[in-house]
Design a protein around this motif. Structure first.
Motif, PDB file in Angstrom:
ATOM      1  N   TYR A 159       0.814  -1.161  -0.017  1.00 33.11           N
ATOM      2  CA  TYR A 159      -0.048  -0.074  -0.162  1.00 33.11           C
ATOM      3  C   TYR A 159       0.662   1.243  -0.206  1.00 33.11           C
ATOM      4  N   ARG A 209       2.320   3.226  -2.326  1.00 37.12           N
ATOM      5  CA  ARG A 209       1.950   4.403  -3.257  1.00 37.12           C
ATOM      6  C   ARG A 209       0.631   5.054  -2.634  1.00 37.12           C
ATOM      7  N   ASN A 210      -0.263   4.362  -1.915  1.00 37.68           N
ATOM      8  CA  ASN A 210      -1.551   5.153  -1.574  1.00 37.68           C
ATOM      9  C   ASN A 210      -0.989   6.161  -0.123  1.00 37.68           C
ATOM     10  N   PRO A 235     -12.801   5.773  -4.381  1.00 33.61           N
ATOM     11  CA  PRO A 235     -11.971   6.413  -5.252  1.00 33.61           C
ATOM     12  C   PRO A 235     -12.209   5.864  -6.670  1.00 33.61           C
ATOM     13  N   HIS A 273      -6.204   8.573   2.219  1.00 34.64           N
ATOM     14  CA  HIS A 273      -5.348   7.543   1.492  1.00 34.64           C
ATOM     15  C   HIS A 273      -6.116   6.826   0.151  1.00 34.64           C
ATOM     16  N   ASN A 274      -7.462   6.990   0.146  1.00 35.91           N
ATOM     17  CA  ASN A 274      -8.129   6.857  -0.814  1.00 35.91           C
ATOM     18  C   ASN A 274      -7.815   7.523  -2.282  1.00 35.91           C
ATOM     19  N   GLY A 333      -4.625   8.583  -2.634  1.00 35.47           N
ATOM     20  CA  GLY A 333      -3.332   8.693  -2.590  1.00 35.47           C
ATOM     21  C   GLY A 333      -2.640   8.295  -3.847  1.00 35.47           C
ATOM     22  N   THR A 334      -3.552   7.739  -4.682  1.00 37.76           N
ATOM     23  CA  THR A 334      -3.208   7.409  -5.957  1.00 37.76           C
ATOM     24  C   THR A 334      -4.250   7.749  -6.877  1.00 37.76           C
ATOM     25  N   THR A 346      -4.587  10.528  -7.949  1.00 39.19           N
ATOM     26  CA  THR A 346      -4.818  12.036  -7.150  1.00 39.19           C
ATOM     27  C   THR A 346      -5.741  13.077  -7.894  1.00 39.19           C
TER      28      THR A 346
END
Length: 323
Positions: A27, A29-30, A242, A279-280, A282-283, A285
């Motif tokens: 996890y 990257r998130n 997300p 964190h949802n 975090g990628t 974005t």
């Protein structure tokens, strides 16, 4: 008729929220992306005057393992499944990397932004419906969470229960710590509060479908019903899922679903409560911020047309108490 209310709550937890399910490597990257996502979200909130509650795991207030271990609760949770407790993980770690475990700098940034409230997500990402833990252990956890926030000059008015495991037997305990409201669950059985192991694949599948098609209704609420007795229940209306590349062609359905519920709240003087985790975002974005911006723009339109207001959870409590 009262004005409709648009509120946002975010479950701010970093690695503590997924530690028992995923490794940092899985996890990464998130988690690292939160450092870009939080300022971007605050930018949207600031531009459109959106007020939000950032329900924060107490661990995030610290800057190192050493400082954290000096401030642990007097009682630790005795979950039947030991993996649920973060404390063995803390004790066995020589160093907890700040990027994944701590965020005092981000909390300072949030607190400095108008309309943003720092609430609690418990001290340790505490699970109130899991076997083995007790009311006394929960109270010790909340006591630590409130004391940690108070040490930074932040009162704690609002709580979001981790994994939405709110326990009716624990609510009375919140009053003694000055916590006046919590985020309950949507009324449909697919969102019923339960221990992790009791959730079914069918429930998860229907929740995913409900993000795009109206299976459970608008989930908007009359404020008077929410404010019957403290701690007040300000239930969730919609989880902001997300962006997914695989479901990108259905984004219009996801947005339409949210806008329709916001319309219902604005026109009928109800509460609409949107939530997600930092964190949802975090990628993907950029895609997630674009989607959030469209929601915020719709709120401003409803504000102009119907007088809808954006309030964080603490502000809703004060409004309801004075009405």
């Amino acid at each position: 008729m009262p004005e409709g209310i648009f509120t946002v709550s975010l479950d701010f937890e970093l690695y503590w929220g997924v530690r028992d399910k995923r490794s940092i490597e899985q996890y990464r990257r998130n988690l690292l992306g939160v450092r870009q996502a939080v300022p971007a979200m605050l930018g949207v909130f600031r531009e459109h005057d959106v007020h939000a509650t950032w329900a924060t795991v107490g661990f995030l207030f610290f800057d190192s393992r050493e400082n954290l271990t000096q401030n642990l609760p007097r009682l630790l949770p005795s979950y039947a499944q030991n993996v649920l407790s973060p404390y063995p993980y803390i004790q066995s770690s020589d160093c907890l990397e700040a990027a994944y475990h701590f965020a005092p700098d981000l909390l300072d940034m949030i607190a400095a932004c108008a309309g943003q409230e720092i609430g609690t997500h418990t001290f340790s990402h505490y699970y109130c419906l899991e076997q083995g833990q007790t009311l006394e252990q929960f109270a010790a956890d909340i006591s630590a969470a409130v004391a940690t926030a108070r040490a930074r000059g932040l009162p704690t008015t609002s709580i979001v229960f981790p994994r939405n495991q709110w326990n009716p037997s624990y609510l009375a305990t919140l009053n003694q710590f000055g916590i006046r409201c919590y985020r309950g669950n949507e009324q449909s059985w697919i969102y019923q509060a339960s221990a992790d192991a009791q959730e079914t694949r069918l429930q998860r599948a229907l929740r995913l479908l409900d993000a795009y098609l109206n299976l459970s209704g608008h989930n908007t609420y009359q404020l008077a019903e929410c404010m019957r007795a403290p701690p007040f229940n300000l239930p969730a209306s919609r989880f902001l899922r997300p962006y997914s590349k695989h479901l990108a062609k259905f984004e219009w359905l996801r947005l339409r679903r949210i806008k329709a519920a916001m319309n219902d709240a604005a026109i009928n003087g109800k509460l609409f409560h949107l939530w997600w985790h930092p964190h949802n975002f975090g990628t993907n974005t950029a895609q997630n911020i674009h989607f959030l911006t469209r929601i915020a723009e719709h709120y401003r339109d409803l504000n102009c047309r119907y007088g809808m207001r954006s309030l964080n959870m603490g502000e809703i409590c004060r409004l309801g108490s004075n009405s």
